[in-house]
Scaffold this motif. Structure first.
Motif, PDB file in Angstrom:
ATOM      1  N   GLU A 138       0.834  -1.193   0.000  1.00  0.00           N
ATOM      2  CA  GLU A 138       0.000   0.000   0.000  1.00  0.00           C
ATOM      3  C   GLU A 138       0.874   1.250   0.000  1.00  0.00           C
ATOM      4  O   GLU A 138       1.928   1.281   0.635  1.00  0.00           O
ATOM      5  CB  GLU A 138      -0.923   0.005   1.221  1.00  0.00           C
ATOM      6  N   LYS A 140      -0.251   4.222   1.121  1.00  0.00           N
ATOM      7  CA  LYS A 140      -0.580   4.985   2.331  1.00  0.00           C
ATOM      8  C   LYS A 140       0.485   4.798   3.410  1.00  0.00           C
ATOM      9  O   LYS A 140       0.940   3.695   3.678  1.00  0.00           O
ATOM     10  CB  LYS A 140      -1.935   4.550   2.877  1.00  0.00           C
ATOM     11  N   PHE A 163      -3.377  10.241  -1.187  1.00  0.00           N
ATOM     12  CA  PHE A 163      -2.933   8.886  -0.841  1.00  0.00           C
ATOM     13  C   PHE A 163      -2.418   8.770   0.594  1.00  0.00           C
ATOM     14  O   PHE A 163      -1.916   7.713   0.976  1.00  0.00           O
ATOM     15  CB  PHE A 163      -1.832   8.432  -1.813  1.00  0.00           C
ATOM     16  N   ASP A 164      -2.512   9.849   1.376  1.00  0.00           N
ATOM     17  CA  ASP A 164      -2.039   9.829   2.767  1.00  0.00           C
ATOM     18  C   ASP A 164      -0.566   9.443   2.854  1.00  0.00           C
ATOM     19  O   ASP A 164      -0.166   8.575   3.646  1.00  0.00           O
ATOM     20  CB  ASP A 164      -2.886   8.867   3.622  1.00  0.00           C
TER      21      ASP A 164
END
Length: 310
Positions: A138, A140, A163-164
């Protein structure tokens, strides 16, 4: 001398419409060769080019009346900027026109790498259903390092904002450029924290071949490597070495030091590069979308019109 522009590359018709509205004279010759352009360039005060040929000293010597060169693209590395400055020829880029395209393309390549999309697609097409072998990562929570924070770097940072991720940007030629999308950082911080590395710098004498084994060895964590700037800044064998050691988890190249066939296939690193399923390649199209084709010509035309009127 009346402003007359030689357009030597394919451009969107919006440029021609804008020139017609502004009363600017032009000759649109997208199929012209360098040799043909050399014979007539002395008749023009401006030129519009994309990537057709190098505008070097020999070409400038044949263009005594040239006041400006506009490029319907990002970067001016196919034009000798030192000679242009000596001859007082204004260089007019249109970097804003394809920044969104570049940002989207590079993020697309990154997500494909992190989730093994190309590899798993090919496996399924060949009758393999391998879930565990294609477990992804991921985005993130990771840190993205952007090298260069001009138009393309800023556009990429903006698109990453959903997308943090933490975005660190290094630009040797800027100061105080922290904004809502990226934090200004020195290279030591990027070496220490980056999980993803993306380049947004021009090809110059200083940056040519800068991505070598020593450069990549400074990163403390395994990284995903993205190159959508200029191929000449990387030494491909250094990236291959990083992929072998695991210090690079995956690599995406929209640009390479040598492009187009047959010369690309003749490089001693080419066979090694294309055999890897954690490498993604595209043919220098990150900034080349249907939308950017329009925007590049529109922006270049507006800048030319403003220059001529000044």
């Amino acid at each position: 001398m009346k402003t007359t522009i030689l357009i030597v590359d394919d451009i969107h018709e919006i440029m021609l419409k804008k020139f017609d509205q502004a009363g600017i004279h032009y000759d649109y010759q997208p199929d012209i060769s360098r040799e043909e352009a050399e014979k007539i360039i002395s008749n023009y005060s401006g030129m519009v080019i994309r990537s057709k040929f190098q505008v070097d000293k020999a070409f400038f010597d044949l263009a005594p009346n040239l006041r400006f060169i506009a490029r319907a693209g990002a970067g001016m590395d196919n034009i000798d900027d030192a000679i242009a400055a000596q001859r007082a020829v204004q260089l007019i880029p249109a970097n804003e026109g394809n920044r969104d395209a570049v940002g989207e393309h590079m993020i697309g390549m990154l997500l494909s790498l992190m989730n093994n999309l190309n590899r798993s697609d090919q496996q399924i097409r060949s009758g393999q259903w391998l879930r565990e072998a294609n477990r992804g990562y991921e985005l993130k929570g990771r840190t993205v390092g952007l090298i260069g924070y001009g138009h393309n770097g800023m556009a990429t940072a903006k698109k990453l904002s959903g997308f943090d991720v933490k975005v660190l940007a290094y630009d040797k030629y800027r100061i105080d450029y922290t904004d809502q999308y990226a934090t200004e950082a020195d290279m030591e911080k990027i070496y220490k924290e980056a999980d993803v590395l993306s380049f947004h710098i021009p090809l110059t004498d200083e940056t040519k071949g800068m991505i070598d084994v020593d450069y990549l060895a400074k990163f403390e964590k395994p990284i995903f490597f993205l190159l959508g700037a200029r191929g000449g800044i990387v030494q491909v064998p250094a990236v291959l070495s990083g992929l072998d050691s695991g210090s690079i988890l995956g690599a995406a190249f929209d640009v390479l030091p040598v492009e187009k066939f047959p010369k690309l296939a003749e490089q001693n690193w080419y066979a090694d590069l294309i055999r890897r399923d954690n490498v993604i390649l595209s043919p220098h199209v990150a900034g080349w979308t249907f939308e950017s084709y329009y925007k590049l010509s529109e922006i270049a035309a507006d800048k030319i019109i403003a220059f001529v009127a000044s």
